[in-house]
Design an enzyme around this catalytic site. Structure first.
Site, PDB file in Angstrom:
ATOM      1  N   SER A  62      15.291  63.037 -51.994  1.00  0.00           N
ATOM      2  CA  SER A  62      14.670  62.293 -50.897  1.00  0.00           C
ATOM      3  C   SER A  62      13.167  62.498 -50.976  1.00  0.00           C
ATOM      4  O   SER A  62      12.698  63.521 -51.494  1.00  0.00           O
ATOM      5  CB  SER A  62      15.185  62.808 -49.547  1.00  0.00           C
ATOM      6  OG  SER A  62      14.383  62.352 -48.476  1.00  0.00           O
TER       7      SER A  62
ATOM      8  N   TYR B 282      17.160  69.931 -44.477  1.00  0.00           N
ATOM      9  CA  TYR B 282      17.356  68.768 -45.354  1.00  0.00           C
ATOM     10  C   TYR B 282      16.243  68.701 -46.390  1.00  0.00           C
ATOM     11  O   TYR B 282      16.505  68.493 -47.586  1.00  0.00           O
ATOM     12  CB  TYR B 282      17.372  67.503 -44.498  1.00  0.00           C
ATOM     13  CG  TYR B 282      17.597  66.222 -45.270  1.00  0.00           C
ATOM     14  CD1 TYR B 282      18.850  65.911 -45.782  1.00  0.00           C
ATOM     15  CD2 TYR B 282      16.559  65.309 -45.464  1.00  0.00           C
ATOM     16  CE1 TYR B 282      19.071  64.733 -46.478  1.00  0.00           C
ATOM     17  CE2 TYR B 282      16.762  64.129 -46.162  1.00  0.00           C
ATOM     18  CZ  TYR B 282      18.017  63.846 -46.656  1.00  0.00           C
ATOM     19  OH  TYR B 282      18.227  62.670 -47.352  1.00  0.00           O
TER      20      TYR B 282
ATOM     21  N   ALA C 114      14.391  71.157 -47.492  1.00  0.00           N
ATOM     22  CA  ALA C 114      14.530  72.277 -48.425  1.00  0.00           C
ATOM     23  C   ALA C 114      15.635  72.011 -49.441  1.00  0.00           C
ATOM     24  O   ALA C 114      15.484  72.300 -50.646  1.00  0.00           O
ATOM     25  CB  ALA C 114      14.824  73.563 -47.650  1.00  0.00           C
TER      26      ALA C 114
ATOM     27  N   LYS D 231      16.821  69.077 -50.434  1.00  0.00           N
ATOM     28  CA  LYS D 231      16.422  68.002 -51.344  1.00  0.00           C
ATOM     29  C   LYS D 231      15.339  68.464 -52.314  1.00  0.00           C
ATOM     30  O   LYS D 231      15.279  68.003 -53.463  1.00  0.00           O
ATOM     31  CB  LYS D 231      15.964  66.788 -50.535  1.00  0.00           C
ATOM     32  CG  LYS D 231      17.090  66.090 -49.780  1.00  0.00           C
ATOM     33  CD  LYS D 231      18.196  65.604 -50.707  1.00  0.00           C
ATOM     34  CE  LYS D 231      19.215  64.738 -49.997  1.00  0.00           C
ATOM     35  NZ  LYS D 231      20.271  64.251 -50.913  1.00  0.00           N
TER      36      LYS D 231
ATOM     37  N   ILE E  72      15.574  54.137 -46.125  1.00  0.00           N
ATOM     38  CA  ILE E  72      16.517  53.142 -46.644  1.00  0.00           C
ATOM     39  C   ILE E  72      17.480  52.747 -45.529  1.00  0.00           C
ATOM     40  O   ILE E  72      17.884  53.577 -44.712  1.00  0.00           O
ATOM     41  CB  ILE E  72      17.307  53.702 -47.853  1.00  0.00           C
ATOM     42  CG1 ILE E  72      16.344  54.251 -48.921  1.00  0.00           C
ATOM     43  CG2 ILE E  72      18.203  52.624 -48.438  1.00  0.00           C
ATOM     44  CD1 ILE E  72      15.397  53.237 -49.530  1.00  0.00           C
TER      45      ILE E  72
END
Length: 244
Positions: free
Chosen positions: A139, A152, A154, A156, A185
């Site tokens: 991401s 999240y 960390a 990714k 997205i």
């Protein structure tokens, strides 16, 4: 010879878009889903109606034993996998101080350990064949971090590091490893965004809009093609320029 691809998190969002893109490009597609059997089978059936070769397997990738069992079944039928797309992932929005250790551990179990477990199962066949392609779906927050999405971000970021290190490790065996970092997205993961949030993010994005899952899928398909045969260890942003 038809190539075989495994896509994790394939029943919805970017994963489902990848299932459609690879199937329509002539791949034999195997995809994992965690719980929604009806949704997964509907996707597989719709593509089989187009004469595509698509099979869905239930697999919670946070469970290493389950991954090992399912992968044995997959490899018993398909014998080899030419491409792996690690797309399964979950998010968590909230202050770090409000997050429990169990929530942190579960997010990493899916996003990082799950990717490790599936990749570890697939790699021996690729190394033996002296060819293969892996794409990890990270991401843009793995690159720059997001407030209230510390875990999240960390997790990714860990996938980005994993991509670069593994590319060096398996490159001599003819296996390529790359990563995509989607921006905002239009998927279920972003369904909680208000119309005002979406408008603000679109305005902040240089291309002036929210991205589509198919656009990420087509980028992943390219990275697995012969056109990308000299590309490995790279992190390719699909964010409309939101992160440059």
């Amino acid at each position: 010879m038809r190539r075989n691809v495994l896509i994790t998190g394939g029943s919805r969002g970017i994963g489902a878009a990848c299932v459609r893109a690879f199937a329509r490009a002539g791949y034999s597609v195997v995809f994992f889903y965690r719980s929604n059997e009806a949704l997964a089978e509907a996707l597989a059936s719709s593509l089989r109606d187009e004469c595509c070769d698509v099979t869905a397997f239930r697999c919670d990738i946070s469970d290493a034993e389950q991954v090992a069992t399912v992968m044995k079944n997959v490899l018993r039928v398909w014998h080899r996998l030419d491409v792996l797309v690690n797309c399964a992932g979950i998010a968590h929005i909230g202050l770090l101080t409000d997050m429990t250790e169990a929530e942190w551990d579960h997010l990493f179990a899916v996003n990082v350990r799950g990717t490790f477990s599936v990749t570890k199962a697939v790699l021996p066949g690729m190394i033996s064949a002296q060819q293969g392609c892996i794409v990890n779906v990270s991401s843009m927050w793995g690159e720059v971090g997001a407030s209230c999405e510390v875990a999240y971000s960390a997790a990714k970021a860990a996938l980005i590091g994993m991509t670069k290190a593994l590319a060096k490790e398996v490159g001599p065996s003819g296996v390529r490893v790359n990563c995509v970092t989607p921006g905002v997205i239009d998927t279920d993961m972003n369904a909680q965004l208000t119309d005002e949030d979406r408008a603000a993010l679109a305005e902040e994005t240089p291309l002036g809009r929210i991205g589509e899952a198919d656009e990420v899928a087509q980028t992943i398909l390219f990275l697995c093609s012969e056109g990308a045969s000299f590309i490995t260890g790279q992190v390719l942003g699909v964010s409309g320029g939101l992160v440059i």
